[in-house]
Design an enzyme around this catalytic site. Structure first.
Site, PDB file in Angstrom:
ATOM      1  N   PRO A 135      -4.293  -1.483 -10.073  1.00  0.00           N
ATOM      2  CG  PRO A 135      -4.456  -3.250 -11.755  1.00  0.00           C
ATOM      3  CD  PRO A 135      -4.458  -1.494 -11.449  1.00  0.00           C
ATOM      4  CE1 TYR A 136       1.632  -6.734  -6.502  1.00  0.00           C
ATOM      5  CE2 TYR A 136       2.860  -4.614  -6.653  1.00  0.00           C
ATOM      6  CZ  TYR A 136       2.689  -6.112  -5.966  1.00  0.00           C
ATOM      7  OH  TYR A 136       3.550  -6.354  -5.286  1.00  0.00           O
ATOM      8  CB  SER A 137      -0.766   0.408  -6.075  1.00  0.00           C
ATOM      9  OG  SER A 137       0.544   0.677  -6.850  1.00  0.00           O
ATOM     10  CE  LYS A 140       1.550  -6.581  -1.799  1.00  0.00           C
ATOM     11  NZ  LYS A 140       1.887  -8.156  -1.120  1.00  0.00           N
TER      12      LYS A 140
END
Length: 325
Positions: A135-137, A140
């Site tokens: 989710p972070y990748s 972002k």
């Protein structure tokens, strides 16, 4: 220059204020009295708002927006990552452009390119991981895409993305505290022996690049900003960094394939059971800490006149001084 900054209570935003509050007139987004006090102590003016709630009227008169805020947790609902990292960024872009802000500097990350693979000799032509399983990748990546696409020369609105890798140094609120806690609990081990290679970005070099981006860099472009000296062996660098903070990580090592398998099994179990707490190890951490991540910053050096003002040795000395070691 009159600047509005988000994420000022975090590692990167706070370091930028500390370094440049005397050179600019800076207003920082704040969500609490504690943050208000910290922002004032660093020489900036707090503005009460949350990401996604900053209004066009509030940004009138600013020359630039520096966007550092992000949801960087290892674990959490996908909706939280998307709401903060993507929707929050898009809404801030709309507010900034509507207020006739001329420059929008976004703090990106190499993680926006990551879906579990090694990255070797990667430059800015490498594609964003818009479908990353992390989710972070993924969020972002979508946030950066929105920033770069918002660049509008006809309206005089310039957007630039600054991409550091493995940000370290005094004031670190993520890497050092996490590793220290793991060491104290006897949970730390080198993944795959720590033999992978990585680029790094000392916090002083990052904030220098952020300041350059206020006036340099082509609109709609992303720039890797790294330490001098090229990539380092992860274990060798981490050992020096931890020693500067008085932490001995020990020699225990676990095969990379085993750690990644354990992380995958753990996440699968937690999601199946609907558990909200963070698993002992996430897939993102297991993968990104055991893969090569060798980046190239030639573009920033050419188009932004970026030259790291601090050596790794100077950074380690500053870290040791800040921790009293």
């Amino acid at each position: 220059m009159k600047i509005f900054i988000t994420g000022a209570s975090g590692f990167v935003g706070g370091a930028y204020l500390k370094a440049f509050a005397k050179d600019h007139q800076i207003t920082a987004m704040s969500r609490s009295e504690k943050s208000d006090a910290a922002i004032r102590a660093l020489g900036a003016t707090p503005m009460r708002a949350s990401l996604g709630e900053v209004k066009t009227e509030q940004l009138k008169g600013f020359d630039a927006v520096v966007h550092c805020a992000a949801y960087v947790e290892e674990w959490g609902p996908w909706a939280d990552y998307w709401r903060v990292n993507v929707d929050g960024t898009k809404e801030l872009l709309v507010a900034a452009k509507g207020a006739d802000v001329r420059r929008f500097v976004h703090i990106g990350t190499e993680a926006a390119l990551f879906y579990g693979q090694h990255m070797r000799n990667v430059d800015e032509h490498y594609p964003l991981a818009l479908n990353s399983p992390y989710p972070y990748s993924r969020t972002k990546a979508h946030a950066e895409k929105a920033v770069r696409e918002a660049n509008d020369p006809t309206a005089g609105f310039t957007t630039v993305v600054v991409r550091p890798r493995f940000v370290w140094g005094p004031g670190d609120q993520t890497i050092l505290p996490v590793v220290k806690a793991m060491v104290e609990k006897g949970q730390f081990a080198w993944i795959g022996g720590g033999r992978n290679k990585t680029s790094t970005t000392y916090i002083g070099n990052l904030v220098h690049a952020m300041n350059l981006a206020l006036t340099k860099g082509e609109g709609g472009q992303a720039y890797f900003v790294l330490d001098s000296g090229g990539p380092v062996v992860f274990r060798e660098f981490m050992t020096k960094m931890l020693a500067a903070a008085g932490i001995d990580p020990g020699n225990r090592s676990v095969p990379g394939w085993l750690v990644r398998a354990i992380a995958y099994a753990g996440e699968t179990t937690y999601r199946a059971l609907g558990l909200k707490s963070k698993p002992p190890l996430t897939r993102f951490t297991a993968n990104i800490m055991s893969r090569d991540c060798i980046l190239v910053d030639a573009k920033a050096r050419k188009e932004m006149a970026y030259a790291p003002p601090f050596t790794v040795e100077q950074g380690l000395a500053a870290l040791a001084k800040s921790t009293g070691k």
